[in-house]
Design a protein around this motif. Sequence first.
Motif, mmCIF file in Angstrom:
data_model
loop_
_atom_site.group_PDB
_atom_site.id
_atom_site.type_symbol
_atom_site.label_atom_id
_atom_site.label_comp_id
_atom_site.label_asym_id
_atom_site.label_seq_id
_atom_site.Cartn_x
_atom_site.Cartn_y
_atom_site.Cartn_z
ATOM 1 N N VAL A 79 35.432 42.615 43.571
ATOM 2 C CA VAL A 79 36.523 42.249 42.676
ATOM 3 C C VAL A 79 36.996 40.835 42.999
ATOM 4 O O VAL A 79 36.937 40.398 44.151
ATOM 5 C CB VAL A 79 37.678 43.273 42.806
ATOM 6 C CG1 VAL A 79 38.252 43.267 44.220
ATOM 7 C CG2 VAL A 79 38.772 43.020 41.780
ATOM 8 N N VAL A 80 37.456 40.125 41.980
ATOM 9 C CA VAL A 80 37.988 38.775 42.177
ATOM 10 C C VAL A 80 39.329 38.680 41.464
ATOM 11 O O VAL A 80 39.540 39.278 40.409
ATOM 12 C CB VAL A 80 37.012 37.690 41.644
ATOM 13 C CG1 VAL A 80 36.753 37.871 40.152
ATOM 14 C CG2 VAL A 80 37.556 36.293 41.936
ATOM 15 N N ALA A 139 38.910 31.437 39.346
ATOM 16 C CA ALA A 139 38.560 32.854 39.497
ATOM 17 C C ALA A 139 37.755 33.350 38.300
ATOM 18 O O ALA A 139 36.805 34.123 38.451
ATOM 19 C CB ALA A 139 39.824 33.693 39.673
ATOM 20 N N ALA A 140 38.122 32.910 37.098
ATOM 21 C CA ALA A 140 37.392 33.310 35.892
ATOM 22 C C ALA A 140 35.968 32.792 35.927
ATOM 23 O O ALA A 140 35.017 33.505 35.548
ATOM 24 C CB ALA A 140 38.116 32.787 34.650
ATOM 25 N N TYR A 142 34.252 32.161 38.646
ATOM 26 C CA TYR A 142 33.570 32.941 39.687
ATOM 27 C C TYR A 142 33.118 34.288 39.132
ATOM 28 O O TYR A 142 31.990 34.732 39.373
ATOM 29 C CB TYR A 142 34.509 33.144 40.871
ATOM 30 C CG TYR A 142 33.915 33.950 42.005
ATOM 31 C CD1 TYR A 142 33.194 33.321 43.017
ATOM 32 C CD2 TYR A 142 34.080 35.326 42.074
ATOM 33 C CE1 TYR A 142 32.651 34.050 44.070
ATOM 34 C CE2 TYR A 142 33.539 36.072 43.115
ATOM 35 C CZ TYR A 142 32.825 35.431 44.107
ATOM 36 O OH TYR A 142 32.285 36.168 45.135
ATOM 37 N N ALA A 143 33.983 34.941 38.378
ATOM 38 C CA ALA A 143 33.628 36.238 37.790
ATOM 39 C C ALA A 143 32.441 36.096 36.846
ATOM 40 O O ALA A 143 31.530 36.943 36.834
ATOM 41 C CB ALA A 143 34.827 36.821 37.051
ATOM 42 N N THR A 146 29.149 35.408 39.045
ATOM 43 C CA THR A 146 28.724 36.384 40.065
ATOM 44 C C THR A 146 28.680 37.818 39.555
ATOM 45 O O THR A 146 28.063 38.675 40.188
ATOM 46 C CB THR A 146 29.679 36.351 41.276
ATOM 47 O OG1 THR A 146 30.980 36.792 40.867
ATOM 48 C CG2 THR A 146 29.756 34.945 41.867
ATOM 49 N N ALA A 148 31.373 39.619 39.446
ATOM 50 C CA ALA A 148 32.489 40.328 40.086
ATOM 51 C C ALA A 148 33.473 40.815 39.021
ATOM 52 O O ALA A 148 33.628 40.192 37.963
ATOM 53 C CB ALA A 148 33.209 39.411 41.071
ATOM 54 N N LEU A 149 34.114 41.931 39.289
ATOM 55 C CA LEU A 149 35.106 42.486 38.378
ATOM 56 C C LEU A 149 36.386 41.663 38.466
ATOM 57 O O LEU A 149 36.962 41.523 39.534
ATOM 58 C CB LEU A 149 35.404 43.938 38.747
ATOM 59 C CG LEU A 149 36.487 44.642 37.934
ATOM 60 C CD1 LEU A 149 36.068 44.800 36.475
ATOM 61 C CD2 LEU A 149 36.801 46.020 38.552
ATOM 62 N N ALA A 150 36.818 41.118 37.346
ATOM 63 C CA ALA A 150 38.015 40.283 37.323
ATOM 64 C C ALA A 150 39.266 41.151 37.226
ATOM 65 O O ALA A 150 39.442 41.901 36.264
ATOM 66 C CB ALA A 150 37.964 39.306 36.158
ATOM 67 N N SER A 151 40.098 41.052 38.233
ATOM 68 C CA SER A 151 41.417 41.658 38.159
ATOM 69 C C SER A 151 42.388 40.575 37.715
ATOM 70 O O SER A 151 41.996 39.434 37.478
ATOM 71 C CB SER A 151 41.831 42.247 39.508
ATOM 72 O OG SER A 151 43.068 42.908 39.406
#
Length: 321
Positions: A79-80, A139-140, A142-143, A146, A148-151
Motif C-alpha cells: 500500500v502507498v 504517491a500517485a 508511485y502507485a 509499481t 501498489a494499492l493507493a490509500s
Amino acid sequence: MTTTTDTFPTYDDVKAAKDRVHGIIRPVPVFEIDRNTFGTARTFLALDFMQVSGSFKDRGAANFIGAHLAAGTMPDAGVVIASGGNAGLACAWAAQRHGIKATVFLPTTAPAVKVAKLRTFGADVRQVGKEYAEAAAAAAEYAATTGALASHAYDNPYIAAGAGTLLSEIHDQVPGLDTVIVAVGGGGLFAGTAMAAHALGVRVVAVEPENCRALNAAIEAGEIVDVEVNSIAADSLGARRTSETALYWARRAEARSVLVTDEAIRTARALLWDHRHLAVEHGAATALAALTSGAYKPGEGERVAVVLCGANTDPSGLVTT
C-alpha cells in the motif's frame, strides 16, 4: 460497500466498519471536564489520540486494510499513501499488523517526531515537496508505476467510514449527547462523524484554522475549491481542498462550520497541558479552540463532546520553567 444513490458512504458503512475494526482499534476514553467551564453546558473530551499510532487515523486505516484483505484486492506491492504524518502512521501500523509493505510519502515539512515514528512501523518513508499536495502527486505516480494499492489520507469511503466509528463510541458513553466538535483538515474524520451524527441525531461542528479552511470555503462556494494552507496546525489540517464526501455530508447533516485563529489554537493546546496534562497536536487543539475562543457557544445544558484527535507532537514547547 453500501452507498447512497449519490455514491457517498453512509452510516451503514460506518456500522460495517465498526464490525471490521472491533478488537483492533482501542475504544476511545471519554471524560467530563469541570462543570460550568462553558456556561451551563456539560463538556466531554474524547481522547482518540490514544490509538496505537497516536491519532484517530487508526480507525480508517484498519478499515481500509481489512476491507481490501477480505476482498482479495491487496497487491504484492503493498500500500502507498501520502500524508502530513498521521494518516501515514496509521497506514503503516495497519499494514505492519498484516506483514504488508507500506510506502509513505511526506512533505519535507512534516514534523520530525512523525517521520521517526513512521520508521518504527517499518514504513518506506519518502519526503517530497513542502506541502501535502506535492507528496500526494508523488504517491500517485508511485502507485501507477509499481501497482501498489493507493490509500488516501481522507478521501476514501473506507477511511471516512472507519473514522465514523468514533462518534458511535462517544454516543454510547454520553447519554443525551447533543453536539460533537471536530477539527477538519481534508475531511475524513468530519465526513465519518457527520454520517454518524446525522443517524444519531447529534449536531456536528466543524472547526478549521482561519487560514486552512478547505471545508468552510467549499460550503461557502457551494463546490470544492482550493485554499491557501498557512497555519500552525497545517501539518495535520493542511489540505488544499476538502473531499466531495465531506461537502456532501456537511450539507446533509447541516453541519455548523467555524473558524479559529492560530493564537486561539495555541491557547487551547496550552490549556490542555496546563489543566489536564494532555500533550496534543495543534490540530487536535483546534477542536477545543472553538469553545475556548467563543467561535462556538453551546446553549443552556447542552452536552458537548470535543474530539482530541492526535498527539504526535513534540511536547517540549508545552513545558514552562
